[in-house]
Design an enzyme around this catalytic site. Structure first.
Site, PDB file in Angstrom:
ATOM      1  N   ILE A 185       0.830  -1.196   0.000  1.00 32.89           N
ATOM      2  CA  ILE A 185       0.000   0.000   0.000  1.00 32.89           C
ATOM      3  C   ILE A 185       0.869   1.253   0.000  1.00 32.89           C
ATOM      4  O   ILE A 185       1.893   1.312   0.695  1.00 32.89           O
ATOM      5  CB  ILE A 185      -0.984  -0.007   1.196  1.00 32.89           C
TER       6      ILE A 185
ATOM      7  N   GLY B 248       0.253  -5.342   0.862  1.00 35.17           N
ATOM      8  CA  GLY B 248      -0.968  -5.376   0.071  1.00 35.17           C
ATOM      9  C   GLY B 248      -0.873  -6.286  -1.136  1.00 35.17           C
ATOM     10  O   GLY B 248      -1.891  -6.789  -1.625  1.00 35.17           O
TER      11      GLY B 248
ATOM     12  N   ASP C 170      -2.078  -9.522   0.077  1.00 36.78           N
ATOM     13  CA  ASP C 170      -3.543  -9.478   0.133  1.00 36.78           C
ATOM     14  C   ASP C 170      -4.141  -9.816  -1.232  1.00 36.78           C
ATOM     15  O   ASP C 170      -5.095 -10.591  -1.328  1.00 36.78           O
ATOM     16  CB  ASP C 170      -4.023  -8.083   0.555  1.00 36.78           C
TER      17      ASP C 170
ATOM     18  N   GLU D 112       2.968  -5.922   7.180  1.00 31.86           N
ATOM     19  CA  GLU D 112       2.196  -4.975   7.986  1.00 31.86           C
ATOM     20  C   GLU D 112       2.668  -4.865   9.426  1.00 31.86           C
ATOM     21  O   GLU D 112       2.653  -3.775  10.015  1.00 31.86           O
ATOM     22  CB  GLU D 112       0.707  -5.354   7.964  1.00 31.86           C
TER      23      GLU D 112
ATOM     24  N   ASP E 298      -5.097  -6.151   7.403  1.00 31.06           N
ATOM     25  CA  ASP E 298      -6.564  -6.112   7.456  1.00 31.06           C
ATOM     26  C   ASP E 298      -7.261  -6.173   6.107  1.00 31.06           C
ATOM     27  O   ASP E 298      -8.459  -5.950   6.022  1.00 31.06           O
ATOM     28  CB  ASP E 298      -7.035  -4.860   8.208  1.00 31.06           C
TER      29      ASP E 298
END
Length: 276
Positions: free
Chosen positions: A70, A126, A129, A149, A157
């Site tokens: 991210i 990310g 993810d 993270e 999350d």
């Protein structure tokens, strides 16, 4: 597919192919995920999902990396809730922001068409993810991964902590998430995170294309059904899963695709299926 995106690029590499490539397209930022990405990505997937000329989507990264995670500017925008002193309203807004980001990743699973991740270079935070939501994952041996993270004082999350244990096992997922350590494409293969690790980017591209074209040539009803039933079955008991697939096939099994597949087998020819 004439849409213009700030963070993505849709490429049709082969004329008349039903495989389309979706690129994370911020190579100068190592394809870090900006706020625009989280708006554009589900829209692009929906566009491809609804396109009858697309059977398979290959998700890859432009430049030297798949995804570096991210964008820190995006992270700051999510965590900056200083505009109100009301703790409850601030927390409610933060929850909505997190759900917005989550929904963009879950869009991969909501897409009926299979999404194949082709990973090279960095796949961090990310990026994990994203790939754990994909249906098939391939990488280069020298790709590197990190559930990063925890090093940013964040509990991941956007889906990694929910999806990764089912892919690599609970113990492996716990170790990777708590340490945030970097691991290679070869180790990712050993863990089961990817199905195959290729020796080079050229070999990765060729291998992914071969698999994607093979899937794209199969019955689209059977392919989309297989994805849907497998995803639904994750949260079901065996009996519930069997009941679900029985209901699914009672609606989908008796199709022209079935007759075409049987005829092709009998006459030893390649089956040709209608668009979905």
């Amino acid at each position: 597919m004439e849409e213009n995106y700030k963070t993505l690029e849709i490429v049709e590499k082969t004329p008349n192919s039903r495989v389309v490539y979706l690129y994370l397209n911020r190579p100068s930022q190592r394809n870090a995920l900006s706020r625009d990405f989280f708006s554009e990505f589900p829209k692009a997937l929906s566009l491809l999902d609804q396109n009858p000329n697309v059977n398979v989507i290959v998700l890859a990264g432009s430049g030297d990396h798949f995804c570096s995670g991210i964008d820190l500017k995006t992270l700051n925008s999510v965590t900056d809730h200083s505009s109100t002193a009301d703790r409850g309203r601030s927390s409610e807004r933060l929850r909505r922001d997190i759900k917005f980001l989550q929904d963009a990743i879950t869009a991969i699973e909501l897409c009926r068409k299979p999404v194949i991740a082709a990973i090279h270079g960095a796949c961090i935070g990310g990026g994990i993810d994203i790939i754990t939501a994909c249906d098939i994952r391939f990488c280069t041996k020298d790709a590197f991964f990190s559930v990063k993270e925890v090093d940013l004082a964040i509990t991941a999350d956007l889906g990694t902590l929910q999806r990764l244990p089912g892919i690599v096992g609970f113990g492996n997922a716990m170790e990777l998430a708590l340490t945030g350590r970097r691991f290679s494409g070869s180790e990712a293969k050993d863990l089961g995170l990817v199905s195959r690790a290729f020796g080079s980017k050229t070999e990765l591209d060729a291998g992914v294309r071969h698999v994607a074209e093979g899937i794209a040539a199969k019955s689209p009803l059977a392919v989309t059904g297989t994805k849907a039933v497998l995803l639904r079955g994750r949260d079901m008991t065996l009996d519930q899963g069997l009941d679900y697939v029985a209901t699914w096939n009672s609606a989908m099994l008796l199709s022209e695709d079935l007759m075409e597949a049987v005829s092709a087998q009998i006459h030893k020819r390649k089956a040709v299926f209608a668009k979905l």
